[in-house]
Design a protein around this motif. Structure first.
Motif, PDB file in Angstrom:
ATOM      1  N   SER A  44       0.836  -1.202   0.000  1.00 48.11           N
ATOM      2  CA  SER A  44       0.000   0.000   0.000  1.00 48.11           C
ATOM      3  C   SER A  44       0.870   1.250   0.000  1.00 48.11           C
ATOM      4  O   SER A  44       0.513   2.259  -0.594  1.00 48.11           O
ATOM      5  N   ASN A  45       2.030   1.173   0.647  1.00 51.38           N
ATOM      6  CA  ASN A  45       2.960   2.300   0.646  1.00 51.38           C
ATOM      7  C   ASN A  45       3.475   2.547  -0.773  1.00 51.38           C
ATOM      8  O   ASN A  45       3.532   3.681  -1.234  1.00 51.38           O
ATOM      9  N   ASN A  46       3.829   1.457  -1.471  1.00 50.47           N
ATOM     10  CA  ASN A  46       4.267   1.589  -2.862  1.00 50.47           C
ATOM     11  C   ASN A  46       3.150   2.128  -3.742  1.00 50.47           C
ATOM     12  O   ASN A  46       3.375   2.971  -4.592  1.00 50.47           O
ATOM     13  N   GLU A  47       1.945   1.579  -3.543  1.00 53.44           N
ATOM     14  CA  GLU A  47       0.797   2.065  -4.317  1.00 53.44           C
ATOM     15  C   GLU A  47       0.560   3.546  -4.054  1.00 53.44           C
ATOM     16  O   GLU A  47       0.292   4.314  -4.972  1.00 53.44           O
ATOM     17  N   ARG A  48       0.665   3.934  -2.790  1.00 53.77           N
ATOM     18  CA  ARG A  48       0.459   5.338  -2.436  1.00 53.77           C
ATOM     19  C   ARG A  48       1.524   6.219  -3.089  1.00 53.77           C
ATOM     20  O   ARG A  48       1.219   7.266  -3.644  1.00 53.77           O
ATOM     21  N   LYS A  49       2.779   5.741  -3.070  1.00 55.99           N
ATOM     22  CA  LYS A  49       3.861   6.504  -3.702  1.00 55.99           C
ATOM     23  C   LYS A  49       3.636   6.616  -5.209  1.00 55.99           C
ATOM     24  O   LYS A  49       3.847   7.668  -5.804  1.00 55.99           O
ATOM     25  N   MET A  50       3.209   5.506  -5.833  1.00 56.33           N
ATOM     26  CA  MET A  50       2.925   5.535  -7.275  1.00 56.33           C
ATOM     27  C   MET A  50       1.790   6.502  -7.578  1.00 56.33           C
ATOM     28  O   MET A  50       1.840   7.247  -8.540  1.00 56.33           O
TER      29      MET A  50
END
Length: 138
Positions: A44-50
């Motif tokens: 979710s952190n990666n998704e949020r960053k993307m």
């Protein structure tokens, strides 16, 4: 077995053992849940960053498009101004040529009037000579 109240010591020990087994299962479950949460958090952190990156990219692309459009419009204005200067120059040349042609035309009209007047005078003269000599003039 030793009985204490309604329960026996064996039952209590069994419950205690089951409870400790449940606790170890829960701690394993929690650690596996924690690792799942960490993975989910990472994802979710990666998704949020993307998502944040995409959110920044869209306005950046929009600004770039606007800037390109503005540059194209400025270039087009520059070309049109050059074209306008050329057309204005041609219009001035045409006005000069037109003035020259009008002056030439006025000269030609004056010559036509003078030649017409001379022709009429010559015709009158020939008529007078012909009458004096007895010629028939048409």
């Amino acid at each position: 077995m030793l009985a204490i109240g309604n329960t026996t010591l064996g039952n209590r020990l069994r419950r205690s053992f089951n409870c400790s087994r449940n606790m170890s299962y829960l701690s394993q479950s929690e650690s596996s849940s924690t690792s799942k949460n960490n993975k989910q958090s990472f994802v979710s952190n990666n998704e949020r960053k993307m998502k944040q990156k995409k959110s920044r990219e869209y306005p950046r692309r929009s600004r770039m498009k606007k800037q390109k459009l503005m540059e194209d419009l400025v270039e087009e204005v520059f070309r049109m101004e050059i074209l306008n200067v050329g057309i204005a120059s041609m219009a001035t040349e045409m006005e000069v040529k037109c003035a020259i042609l009008e002056a030439d035309n006025n000269v030609l009209r004056a010559q036509v009037m003078e030649l017409t007047k001379n022709l009429k005078s010559l015709n009158d003269l020939m008529k007078n000579i012909g009458m004096a000599c007895g010629w028939v003039c048409f």
